[in-house]
Structures are given as structure tokens and as C-alpha cells.
Write a protein that holds these residues in place. Structure first.
Motif, PDB file in Angstrom:
ATOM      1  N   GLY A 179      -3.401 -17.926 -61.207  1.00  0.00           N
ATOM      2  CA  GLY A 179      -4.691 -17.847 -61.880  1.00  0.00           C
ATOM      3  C   GLY A 179      -5.573 -16.744 -61.342  1.00  0.00           C
ATOM      4  N   ALA A 180      -5.569 -16.567 -60.028  1.00  0.00           N
ATOM      5  CA  ALA A 180      -6.445 -15.565 -59.415  1.00  0.00           C
ATOM      6  C   ALA A 180      -6.107 -14.158 -59.877  1.00  0.00           C
ATOM      7  N   HIS A 181      -4.837 -13.907 -60.193  1.00  0.00           N
ATOM      8  CA  HIS A 181      -4.426 -12.557 -60.608  1.00  0.00           C
ATOM      9  C   HIS A 181      -4.437 -12.375 -62.117  1.00  0.00           C
ATOM     10  N   ASP A 182      -4.937 -13.361 -62.855  1.00  0.00           N
ATOM     11  CA  ASP A 182      -4.980 -13.260 -64.309  1.00  0.00           C
ATOM     12  C   ASP A 182      -6.346 -12.750 -64.751  1.00  0.00           C
ATOM     13  N   ALA A 234      -0.564 -15.148 -71.659  1.00  0.00           N
ATOM     14  CA  ALA A 234       0.792 -15.652 -71.902  1.00  0.00           C
ATOM     15  C   ALA A 234       1.646 -15.538 -70.647  1.00  0.00           C
ATOM     16  N   ARG A 235       1.483 -14.428 -69.925  1.00  0.00           N
ATOM     17  CA  ARG A 235       2.259 -14.258 -68.696  1.00  0.00           C
ATOM     18  C   ARG A 235       1.882 -15.323 -67.680  1.00  0.00           C
ATOM     19  N   ALA A 236       0.574 -15.572 -67.503  1.00  0.00           N
ATOM     20  CA  ALA A 236       0.138 -16.585 -66.540  1.00  0.00           C
ATOM     21  C   ALA A 236       0.646 -17.962 -66.943  1.00  0.00           C
ATOM     22  N   ARG A 237       0.615 -18.273 -68.248  1.00  0.00           N
ATOM     23  CA  ARG A 237       1.105 -19.580 -68.692  1.00  0.00           C
ATOM     24  C   ARG A 237       2.594 -19.732 -68.409  1.00  0.00           C
ATOM     25  N   ALA A 238       3.313 -18.642 -68.586  1.00  0.00           N
ATOM     26  CA  ALA A 238       4.749 -18.701 -68.306  1.00  0.00           C
ATOM     27  C   ALA A 238       4.997 -18.944 -66.825  1.00  0.00           C
ATOM     28  N   GLU A 239       4.241 -18.268 -65.973  1.00  0.00           N
ATOM     29  CA  GLU A 239       4.421 -18.446 -64.534  1.00  0.00           C
ATOM     30  C   GLU A 239       4.012 -19.854 -64.106  1.00  0.00           C
TER      31      GLU A 239
END
Length: 691
Positions: free
Chosen positions: A371-374, A326-331
């Protein structure tokens, strides 16, 4: 192995030939001492720095670490003996015309082998194009422009090496060493694999192999050494002729061509098998850039068509589409232009609208960083036209630098670009920094699939723990005849190995048929037992579902009318189930193996097989069974019952023990019928080489 201080080139003393002269030139430039001696006593000055001509090895006046024998095959055995007398530590033999031409030429090889072993002298070749070692400044090959990099290349073909050199230049990678193994008279692929497993200058090993000399134990040991060292091995194996069969009268012999045994050996030790030099170059670009991953890909492109093709190619290759957190999608939502298309999971991300990549190429890197940090993303895949925006060169270079920073930090980034083969500076910067850039998404997807992690470190259908291969020195150039064993002997072997068999009665006449009719269980079946007939049902040689002794006697009579003199086999009629083939064989290089796959009529019409080196264990046998294409049916489909996978795994293990105990035989049960509560053997046969 690659640290010569004094190199002697043996050629015609007045004219060493192009290869010999080039080697001498290279030797002098690299600071090694070089000397040329030949068949004539000329001592002409060749005008090469650090190189002199001498009339003989003894005249060199100092120890010789390596002699390069660039003379015709007929002269080589005598030259090897001269080298041994002079205390030369190793020889490199370029000449062809030895064992590769057949038995008549092997005597010369044996003479060389005996001489070298007696003198403690190592031999590379014969029929080798030489060796190259970047770290040692040694290039004893006909090629000069070899791209340097982290890959050690072991090959039986000089042409294949050259093809890989040229493709590696385009891919931005190169070689730490290259060794032409030739006929592997002494130094072979296995020893070299073990050597490069410990070589700090080589991160990856690439192998082109046509065949091995003798048993494959050294090769397996070398693969295991690389696996322990964490060094990927990428193998291009040529040749698909059936070699694995100890006898040709079983399906196993025909189906387990040597390529299947090779696949089992390679997969069992974490090696990657490729189909072409292009595939090898692609895979090398990826394995040098990233470790194993679980295949969850985030796709970023600058075009809708590229997004769709990326999803198709990646999923077809066994990867999956990552579901960002969810955090990655928000970013990502904050980064993606308002007009850009969106999927519910924001994967793929298509950046082709206003404010997208065509306006801001560095947007790719900013999205890639998210993406790389997810934790839900294993690899970021960028597709489209990277490197194709010359008006925005500075922005593309900025993007390249950010992607390189991600890769340097251990994140997996791979790029597909229509400009991958161009000299565009952003593309070249990525390649030089170690980020793989390939021209098509299907090639990139296949290469990424080579790094997919497999549970427990063992590939499906492969034996994860190496067995010691049996030794078989068969001459594969000739197909060996085979003799079928009597059915009673085959049954005894299977029972001794722990295979459960139904009651079997072999009958030769009416009286024996009467006795069998009184003792067998019903319903029963009767079939011809002629060992020359592999497909009994196809010739009308089987009669099933016989309710009582009267029907059995009548069926036997009908079969004798059609097949006079043939013995008959009486056994219980087995209910239908899922049919398997399980067979044993003995590979000339790697020794005993067991095969399991779809049986019955499907064994030849739709080969679905896994091969394991023997002996194997129950977990490996289960993995082999579950790797088969028709494994989804094992849990029961469309009214068919599930099967007892554990019982079938036990059968595979028992057959593998039989393979080890009797490597001279090819034993097969087909079909072995799997049920929810065990299995039953419907047919069996065994054969051995004639004589």
C-alpha cells in the motif's frame, strides 16, 4: 533568547523556596553560573554546586543574563528596577497578582514595562511558570521530568503543560522547549512563534492560549513565519465567551464569538485547532510523523470488527477509502490468506483467518509495503491488536522494524492498537521511532484529519492571505452597550461599499406613506423600522406581497395601529430564494472581519457560518461560501433554483471592505436573498458602541 550564561534567582536569601532551590540546583548541574540574592544580607552557603549567595545583584561581580524573580507581586516592580540598574539582560517573573486581576493591578505592570523598555531589558511573565530549553540545558520551571522531543510548547498554563508532558510520555513524543508566557507583558506568543519558526531543534509548535494582549498582529505574523518554515502549529484555544462583537444588537455580534474568529485566523495560516490536551497529544504524534496528505487510506486489521470501525471512523473524519491500483490489488491477493474476507477494492484488508496476523504478525508489514508504494494510497492505517501477541514477539518486532523503515523512507503509516498504552516492546519501538500509535480508531482518525491537505493552502472559509489586524484595545470583561444607526445612514454606507440595495423609503406618517406608495414598485412590502426590534416578522411587524398603493396604505395603517409611533420601511417585495446573513465586526485581537452564513430564521436556530479576516478577496469568499454545510443546495435541489455564487462572493468582498473602512461598526444584511442571477437585500442594520 535561551542562552543565559549567568542566572540570578531572587528569593528569600536563607530559603529560596522549593522552586528557587530546584532552579539553582539545575543551573549548577547544567554548568551555568548561579547566584541567589534576597531581602536579607545573609550569604549562607547553600551547598549547591556552581551556586553562591550574595547580598545584592551588584555583588555578583559579573554580567547577569537572566534574573528569575521568585518574590511576591508587591516586591517585583522594585526588583525589576534594581535589575535594570545592574544591567540584567532579561527577567523572568513568576509572581501572579498583576493585570490578570483587573484594572487596579495594571499600574504595577505598567511600571515594570516602562522600566524594562527604558533599560532594553526583556520580560517573560509575570504570572509565568518559567521556561525550559532542552538544547541549552536550561530548565527554569517547577517540573523536572520533561520528555524531550521535537515540539516547542508555548502555554499560558503550567497545569496544561504538565498534562501535556504526561500524555506525551504515553504517546512517545516530547518537547524541545516549553515557555510559559504568563501575562505577555513583553514577550508574547507571536514573537515566540516567530522564534521557533527558525529554531532548528523544533519541528512543531504547540500552543495553549486563553487570550492575547493588545492587537493580534504579532500572533498572525508568528503563524505566518511557521507556515513559511513548514512547521505545523497546533493550537488549543480555551474560552468561548462572545468577544468579537462591536455591538450586541446584530446577529453577527452574538454568532461570531471569538472562537470563530480564532478558527478563521488559524485555518488561514495552516494551523490546527484542537479541543483538548488529549486531542493535542494525538495530533502532535501524527504531525511529527507525516506531512500533509489527501486522505486516501488503506486499512489493514487483524479483526473484522476493527475493519468496520476503521472505515466508519476514517470516513467520518473526512478521509476516504483508497482504491489500490490493479498492480497493488494483485500483490495483496498473493499475500492475503485464502480464507480471508475480500472486498472488490481490497480495502479494508482483514487478516484474521488462518495464516493471518495471529500466525504471522509480519504479514501486516508486507501488506503495508504494498500500500505504501501505491500511488492511490496516501496513508496506511493499521488497526487491531498490534503488540498483543507475546507468543510471537520476534515476529511483531520484525513487523515494527519494517513499518519503521517505511516511515523513515517518507511513507505515511499510522497504527491503532488496543495495546497502545501498554509497555509492549513492539508498541514502544514504533513510538520511539516516530510512528504514531493510538488506542482508538476515532482518535487516530481525528488526528489524521488534521493533516488533510487543503487546495491552495487555505482552509475552507478562511482567508488564506493575512490582513493586518486593526487595533482595538477593548476591555472584554465588560459588555459594551450599542446604538443602532439610522437606516438611511446604514444604507448609504452599504451603497458606498458597492452593495446593491433595492429602493427604500422610510416613512413617519400618512403623507409620507402616500408619497412612498406612488413611487415604490409592486408588489411591495411594508415593515416596522423600529431599531429595537430585530425579528420584525415574529412580532407581526411585516406585511408582504402588496399588489398596489391601496393595499400598501391599508397595511401601513394596520401596522401603526399595532406599533404606534414606529417609522415604517416601504420597499419592493422580494421573491423567495436562498437566504444568507452577511455581517461585519471587529475582533479585539485580530481586527475587522466579515461573516457569511445561512440567514433568515436559520441564523440563530441553525448557525452555519464562516468567518474571514477583512479585507478578503473573491476566491477566499467563494471558499467560505462553499465551506458552509448547506452549500450543496447552491446548485439547485428539489425544484429550487441554483444561486449566483459569484454575486454572493462579491457581496462578501464588499462587506469586508466596509469592515475595514468602518471597524467601529457592526453592519449586517439579513437576509440577503441569493438568486440565479444576483442577490437582493431584504433587511439591513448597523450599530456602534454607545458613546
Amino acid at each position: 533568547m535561551f542562552h543565559p550564561g549567568s542566572i540570578a534567582v531572587v528569593g528569600a536569601s536563607r530559603d529560596p523556596g522549593k522552586w528557587g532551590r530546584r532552579i539553582l540546583e539545575y543551573t549548577g548541574r547544567a554548568g551555568y553560573q548561579g547566584a541567589l540574592f534576597g531581602v536579607n544580607p545573609a550569604v549562607d552557603d547553600l551547598g549547591l554546586p556552581g551556586v553562591r549567595t550574595v547580598p545584592s545583584l551588584a555583588a555578583i561581580g559579573q554580567p547577569v543574563d537572566l534574573a528569575v524573580l521568585a518574590r511576591p507581586a508587591a516586591a517585583v516592580p522594585g526588583l525589576v528596577e534594581e535589575c535594570a540598574d545592574a544591567g540584567v539582560r532579561s527577567v523572568l517573573i513568576t509572581a501572579a497578582g498583576f493585570g490578570e486581576l483587573g484594572e487596579a493591578h495594571r499600574a504595577a505592570e505598567q511600571r515594570i514595562r516602562d522600566c524594562a523598555r527604558g533599560a532594553g531589558m526583556r520580560v517573560l511573565g509575570p504570572n509565568t511558570f518559567g521556561l525550559f530549553s532542552a538544547g541549552d540545558g536550561v530548565n527554569l520551571t517547577p517540573r523536572e521530568q520533561i520528555p524531550h522531543g521535537p515540539v516547542a510548547l508555548l502555554t499560558q498554563s503550567g497545569n496544561v503543560a504538565v498534562a501535556l508532558y504526561e500524555q506525551a510520555k504515553m504517546a512517545g513524543t516530547g518537547f524541545s522547549a516549553c515557555v510559559g508566557v504568563g501575562n505577555q507583558l513583553d514577550i508574547g506568543l507571536g514573537e515566540l512563534l516567530a522564534y521557533f519558526a527558525a529554531d532548528p531543534g523544533s519541528r512543531t509548535v504547540a500552543v495553549y492560549v486563553e487570550g492575547l494582549r493588545g492587537a493580534g498582529a504579532d500572533f498572525v505574523t508568528g503563524l505566518a513565519a511557521c507556515q513559511r518554515a513548514g512547521k505545523p502549529v497546533v493550537v488549543l484555544k480555551s474560552g468561548r465567551s462572545p468577544q468579537a462583537a462591536a455591538a450586541v444588537t446584530t446577529h453577527t455580534g452574538a454568532l461570531a464569538s471569538d472562537v470563530r474568529v480564532w478558527e478563521a485566523v488559524l485555518a488561514g495560516h495552516g494551523a490546527v485547532r484542537v479541543e483538548s490536551t488529549q486531542d493535542m497529544t494525538d495530533v502532535l504524534a501524527v504531525v511529527n510523523a507525516m506531512g500533509e496528505h489527501h486522505g486516501r487510506a488503506l486499512v489493514l486489521t487483524d479483526g473484522g470488527g476493527d475493519s468496520v470501525m476503521a472505515v466508519d471512523a476514517l470516513t467520518a473524519a473526512g478521509l476516504t477509502m483508497a482504491v489500490p491500483s490493479a498492480r497493488a490489488r494483485a500483490e495483496l491477493t498473493e499475500l492475503i490468506p485464502a480464507a480471508a474476507p475480500r472486498t472488490p477494492a481490497l480495502n479494508p484488508v482483514t487478516l484474521d483467518s488462518a495464516g493471518g496476523v495471529e500466525d504471522d504478525p509480519a504479514l501486516l508489514a508486507r501488506c503495508a509495503r504494498v500500500g505504501a508504494h501505491d500511488d492511490g494510497v496516501d496513508v496506511v492505517v493499521i488497526g487491531g491488536l498490534f503488540g498483543g501477541y507475546p507468543r510471537l514477539l520476534d515476529d511483531e518486532l520484525e513487523c515494527a522494524d519494517e513499518l519503521l523503515a517505511l516511515a523513515s523512507a517518507g511513507h505515511r503509516v499510522a497504527v491503532q492498537s488496543a495495546f497502545a498504552l501498554s509497555q509492549a516492546e513492539p508498541v514502544q519501538r514504533l513510538k520511539q521511532g516516530g510512528v504514531p500509535v493510538l488506542p482508538t480508531m476515532d482518535r487516530l482518525a481525528r488526528a489524521l484529519s488534521a493533516r488533510l491537505a487543503v487546495p491552495n493552502g487555505a482552509a475552507p472559509g478562511a482567508h488564506g492571505q493575512a490582513a493586518t489586524p486593526g487595533v482595538s484595545h477593548a476591555d472584554n470583561s465588560k459588555e459594551r452597550a450599542a446604538e443602532t444607526l439610522p437606516l438611511e445612514q446604514c444604507a448609504d454606507l452599504l451603497r458606498e461599499a458597492g452593495v446593491t440595495l433595492p429602493s427604500l423609503s422610510l416613512v413617519d406618517g400618512p403623507d409620507e406613506l402616500d408619497k412612498a406608495a406612488e413611487t415604490t414598485s409592486y408588489p411591495a412590502c411594508v415593515k416596522i423600522a423600529d431599531p429595537s426590534v430585530s425579528h420584525k416578522s415574529e412580532v407581526g411587524g411585516v406585511i408582504l406581497d402588496l399588489a398596489d398603493a391601496v393595499q400598501l396604505r391599508a397595511a401601513g395603517t394596520r401596522l401603526w395601529e399595532r406599533f404606534p409611533g414606529s417609522p415604517l420601511l416601504v420597499m419592493p417585495y422580494l421573491r423567495s430564494g436562498t437566504e444568507f446573513l452577511v455581517g461585519t465586526g471587529n475582533d479585539p485581537a485580530f481586527g475587522p472581519f466579515v461573516m457569511v452564513g445561512r440567514g433568515g430564521i436559520w441564523a440563530e436556530t441553525d448557525p452555519d457560518l464562516a468567518v474571514l479576516l477583512a479585507p478578503t478577496d473573491e476566491p477566499a469568499a467563494r471558499r467560505a461560501l462553499l465551506s458552509l454545510r448547506f452549500a450543496p443546495t447552491f446548485t439547485g435541489r428539489r425544484g429550487r433554483p441554483a444561486i449566483d455564487v459569484g454575486a454572493m462572493a462579491g457581496l462578501v468582498v464588499a462587506m469586508s471592505q466596509l469592515a475595514v473602512g468602518h471597524p467601529e461598526l457592526s453592519v449586517e444584511v439579513n437576509p440577503a436573498i441569493a438568486y440565479p442571477d444576483g442577490y437582493a437585500i431584504a433587511d439591513l442594520r448597523a450599530s456602534a458602541p454607545a458613546g
